[in-house]
Design a protein around this motif. Structure first.
Motif, mmCIF file in Angstrom:
data_model
loop_
_atom_site.group_PDB
_atom_site.id
_atom_site.type_symbol
_atom_site.label_atom_id
_atom_site.label_comp_id
_atom_site.label_asym_id
_atom_site.label_seq_id
_atom_site.Cartn_x
_atom_site.Cartn_y
_atom_site.Cartn_z
ATOM 1 N N GLY A 200 -15.785 -2.518 -0.573
ATOM 2 C CA GLY A 200 -14.576 -1.894 -1.096
ATOM 3 C C GLY A 200 -13.335 -2.633 -0.645
ATOM 4 O O GLY A 200 -13.402 -3.665 0.018
ATOM 5 N N GLY A 201 -12.193 -2.091 -1.025
ATOM 6 C CA GLY A 201 -10.926 -2.694 -0.642
ATOM 7 C C GLY A 201 -9.993 -2.831 -1.823
ATOM 8 O O GLY A 201 -10.254 -2.334 -2.928
ATOM 9 N N SER A 205 -7.601 -5.901 -6.862
ATOM 10 C CA SER A 205 -6.397 -5.464 -7.574
ATOM 11 C C SER A 205 -5.130 -6.147 -7.065
ATOM 12 O O SER A 205 -4.048 -5.917 -7.616
ATOM 13 C CB SER A 205 -6.234 -3.944 -7.446
ATOM 14 N N TYR A 206 -5.244 -6.976 -6.040
ATOM 15 C CA TYR A 206 -4.053 -7.575 -5.433
ATOM 16 C C TYR A 206 -3.253 -8.434 -6.415
ATOM 17 O O TYR A 206 -2.014 -8.317 -6.449
ATOM 18 C CB TYR A 206 -4.454 -8.393 -4.204
ATOM 19 N N PRO A 207 -3.881 -9.302 -7.223
ATOM 20 C CA PRO A 207 -3.070 -10.111 -8.153
ATOM 21 C C PRO A 207 -2.215 -9.272 -9.094
ATOM 22 O O PRO A 207 -1.041 -9.599 -9.333
ATOM 23 C CB PRO A 207 -4.120 -10.921 -8.912
ATOM 24 N N ARG A 231 -9.950 -5.181 3.114
ATOM 25 C CA ARG A 231 -11.323 -5.452 2.676
ATOM 26 C C ARG A 231 -12.261 -4.628 3.545
ATOM 27 O O ARG A 231 -12.181 -4.667 4.779
ATOM 28 C CB ARG A 231 -11.653 -6.939 2.824
ATOM 29 N N ASP A 232 -13.154 -3.877 2.921
ATOM 30 C CA ASP A 232 -14.145 -3.087 3.639
ATOM 31 C C ASP A 232 -15.484 -3.806 3.635
ATOM 32 O O ASP A 232 -16.024 -4.129 2.567
ATOM 33 C CB ASP A 232 -14.303 -1.709 2.997
ATOM 34 N N LEU A 233 -16.016 -4.061 4.831
ATOM 35 C CA LEU A 233 -17.296 -4.741 4.988
ATOM 36 C C LEU A 233 -18.293 -3.793 5.647
ATOM 37 O O LEU A 233 -17.946 -3.034 6.556
ATOM 38 C CB LEU A 233 -17.149 -5.996 5.850
ATOM 39 N N SER A 234 -19.541 -3.866 5.196
ATOM 40 C CA SER A 234 -20.618 -3.074 5.777
ATOM 41 C C SER A 234 -21.697 -4.018 6.298
ATOM 42 O O SER A 234 -22.140 -4.920 5.570
ATOM 43 C CB SER A 234 -21.211 -2.128 4.727
ATOM 44 N N PHE A 235 -22.117 -3.809 7.549
ATOM 45 C CA PHE A 235 -23.075 -4.692 8.214
ATOM 46 C C PHE A 235 -24.402 -3.981 8.440
ATOM 47 O O PHE A 235 -24.473 -2.757 8.491
ATOM 48 C CB PHE A 235 -22.508 -5.178 9.547
ATOM 49 N N LEU A 434 -10.691 -4.879 7.219
ATOM 50 C CA LEU A 434 -9.829 -6.003 7.575
ATOM 51 C C LEU A 434 -8.516 -5.887 6.811
ATOM 52 O O LEU A 434 -8.505 -5.490 5.637
ATOM 53 C CB LEU A 434 -10.503 -7.329 7.224
ATOM 54 N N TYR A 435 -7.410 -6.262 7.483
ATOM 55 C CA TYR A 435 -6.086 -6.158 6.886
ATOM 56 C C TYR A 435 -5.400 -7.519 6.859
ATOM 57 O O TYR A 435 -5.544 -8.326 7.779
ATOM 58 C CB TYR A 435 -5.201 -5.221 7.700
#
Length: 469
Positions: A200-201, A205-207, A231-235, A434-435
Motif C-alpha cells: 500500500g501507500g 498517486s504521487y504524480p 510506502r507500506d511494506l510487509s515482510f 516509509l516516508y
C-alpha cells in the motif's frame, strides 16, 4: 558527609538496589514533603549505543546518535514525563519543565547532574494526525547513557514524590545501569533475510497529486508545498528496528540517527536536516532545500552538483526556505547571519543546496521558543504557513505522525538540539511504513521530482532490505 555509605564507591552503589533504596528513602525524608529530582552522573567506558538498546530488550524508550562525531544518547524509563497537544504544545512542554531545576539535588550528596529532556513533536498538534504517538512527548529518563567520542556517561534521575515506590525504582535503576555496563563496544547485526512485498501507500498517486500541486502554485495559491508520500511494506519475518538503524548508520554516518520505541511500534530514521542547535552562546539553523542525486562517477557527480548549484528552480526553492527561516528568527529578536550563496551538502545517494544560519543567543532564550517559531519550516511545510492544514488535507491526504516533526532534546538551561524527522520509517511487527517528500514550486519538473523522491525513500528502504530481505 554524602548519602552513599563510605564503604561503597558510586559504581558499587548503582549495583546494589538495597543500598539505593535506602539512599532514595533518606533523600525523600529530608525533603520536607516536597518532590525532588535526585540526579547523579558517572563516567564509564564507551559502548555502542545500539548494543545498549539490544541488551535493553524493550526497556529503552529513546535513541539519538550523531555517528560522524561520536555522540549518542539512550534513555531508559521515565523520571518525569509530559505530553501535550495543539498549537500550544511547544510552550506547554517548556512550562512543564520550567521549575524542575529548583527541585534538583545530588543523589550522592554532591552537586546534581544536569539531565536532558528527550523530546519529540509530531508534525501536527492534532491528536488524530499524530497517531500512534502523542502530538508532543517529553521525558527525563530515569537512566540515560550519553556517549561522546572517547567515553560514556551514565546519568541517573530519580523523581522522589509522595507516590514513589522506592523498591521498584531502585530495582529499575540498578537493572538499567547493569544493561549499560554489559553492552558491547560494537554492535553486530544479523544478516538474516526474508522476503517482503509492497502492500500500500501513496506512491502510485504521487504524480497526479504533484501535478495538481504545481497547478495550484502556478495559480498563485501557494509559493511552495512539500508534498510527501508513504510506502507500506510487509515482510515475512518480524522487523528488527535496531538492525535497520545499524544498516542506516553504516551507510549514512553523517546523518542524525533517531529511534522512538514503545510497546507496539518503533519510529526510526536517519535524517540529514537539523532544525536548530543551541548552546550557551550560539544558535544554528540549517536551510536544506533543492536536491539532486549523486553521480555514478566523480565526473558525473560534479556535473550534477553544478547543475544543482546553477539551477534557477532549485535556487528559488532554496531561497524561499532561507528567507522564511531568517524572517521567523527575527520575530524572536535574533539577528541571523548567513552566506549570500548556498553551498553543497553531500550524502551517499543525494546532494542538497545548503545554507547555515547563525545567531548569537540572547539571555533567557529557550530552544523550544525557536522550535515553536520554526516548525514547520518551508523545507518540510508550506508557504504561506497559514495554508498548511488545508494544503495537506487537499494534496497529501494522510496523517504524517512523527514524520517531519522536530525530534531531539533540551536541557534545564534552555539549550538543546532538534533535528527534523526525515528519511524515516514506522515499524510495527512485520510491517513498515516509509516516508519521503519533495519541495514543489511552480517550475518543478515532475520527472525529476519522481527521481528525487525515490532517492529519499532509498535510505530506509535499503536499511530494511538489508536486514530482512
Amino acid at each position: 558527609m554524602g548519602v552513599i555509605p563510605e564503604c561503597l564507591d558510586v559504581v558499587e552503589f548503582l549495583h546494589d538496589s538495597g543500598v539505593l533504596h535506602d539512599v532514595l528513602a533518606r533523600i525523600r525524608r529530608s525533603s520536607d514533603g516536597n518532590a525532588r529530582l535526585a540526579t547523579l552522573s558517572v563516567r564509564v567506558p564507551r559502548v555502542d549505543p545500539l548494543s545498549v538498546l539490544a541488551r535493553a530488550g524493550g526497556r529503552a524508550r529513546g535513541y539519538w546518535e550523531r555517528p560522524s562525531v561520536g555522540e549518542a544518547y539512550v534513555g531508559f524509563g521515565a523520571a518525569i514525563t509530559v505530553q501535550a497537544g495543539g498549537d500550544s504544545r511547544f510552550g506547554d512542554i517548556r512550562a512543564a519543565f520550567s521549575d524542575v531545576r529548583s527541585h534538583l539535588c545530588g543523589l550522592d550528596g554532591g552537586a546534581p547532574a544536569a539531565p536532558q529532556v528527550f523530546t519529540r513533536f509530531a508534525f501536527s498538534g492534532d491528536l488524530e494526525r499524530a497517531r500512534p504517538f502523542a502530538p508532543a512527548h517529553a521525558e527525563i529518563p530515569s537512566v540515560a547513557y550519553a556517549a561522546s567520542k572517547d567515553y560514556g556517561t551514565i546519568i541517573v534521575s530519580a523523581h522522589l514524590d509522595a507516590e514513589v515506590d522506592f523498591a521498584q525504582l531502585a530495582n529499575e535503576i540498578v537493572t538499567s545501569v547493569a544493561i549499560i555496563l554489559s553492552a558491547d563496544r560494537r554492535f553486530e547485526v544479523s544478516s538474516d533475510v526474508s522476503g517482503f512485498s509492497e502492500v500500500g501507500g501513496t506512491l502510485v498517486s504521487y504524480p497526479e497529486r504533484m501535478r495538481a500541486t504545481i497547478a495550484a502554485i502556478q495559480r498563485g495559491e501557494f509559493e511552495k508545498l512539500v508534498l510527501s508520500a508513504y510506502r507500506d511494506l510487509s515482510f515475512e519475518e518480524t522487523i528488527d528496528p535496531l538492525g535497520v538503524l545499524s544498516r542506516a548508520r553504516g551507510r549514512y554516518p553523517e546523518c542524525m540517527m533517531f529511534g522512538v520505541f514503545d510497546s507496539d511500534c518503533a519510529f526510526v530514521g536517519a535524517t540529514p536536516e537539523w532544525l536548530i542547535r543551541c548552546n550557551e552562546t550560539t544558535i544554528v539553523c540549517d536551510a536544506l532545500a533543492g536536491s539532486i542525486w549523486r553521480g555514478r562517477t566523480s565526473t558525473d557527480d560534479l556535473l550534477l552538483a553544478e547543475s544543482l548549484a546553477t539551477s534557477t528552480t532549485f535556487r528559488h526553492e532554496h531561497r524561499l526556505v532561507v528567507d522564511e527561516i531568517v524572517r521567523r528568527l527575527r520575530h524572536l529578536d535574533l539577528d541571523p547571519m548567513f552566506a549570500a550563496e548556498p553551498s553543497l551538502r553531500r550524502f551517499a545517494n543525494i546532494q542538497h543546496l545548503f545554507t547555515e544560519i547563525r545567531a548569537s543567543r540572547p539571555k533567557n532564550f529557550h530552544v523550544l521558543d525557536a522550535v515553536a517559531m520554526l516548525h514547520p519550516t518551508p523545507a518540510v511545510g508550506c508557504m504561506p504557513y497559514a495554508a498548511v492544514d488545508s494544503a495537506y488535507a487537499r494534496f497529501e491526504g494522510f496523517p504524517r505522525g512523527l514524520y517531519a516533526g522536530p525530534i531531539g532534546w533540551f536541557d534545564l538551561e534552555g539549550s538543546g538540539q532538534f533535528a527534523v524527522a526525515l528519511r524515516s520509517a514506522l515499524i510495527d511487527g512485520k510491517r513498515a511504513r516509509l516516508y519521503a517528500g519533495n519541495g514543489i514550486v511552480a517550475e518543478s519538473d515532475p520527472e525529476h521530482e519522481m527521481c528525487e523522491l525515490d532517492r529519499k525513500f532509498r535510505p530506509m528502504f535499503d536499511a530494511l532490505h538489508c536486514v530482512t530481505s
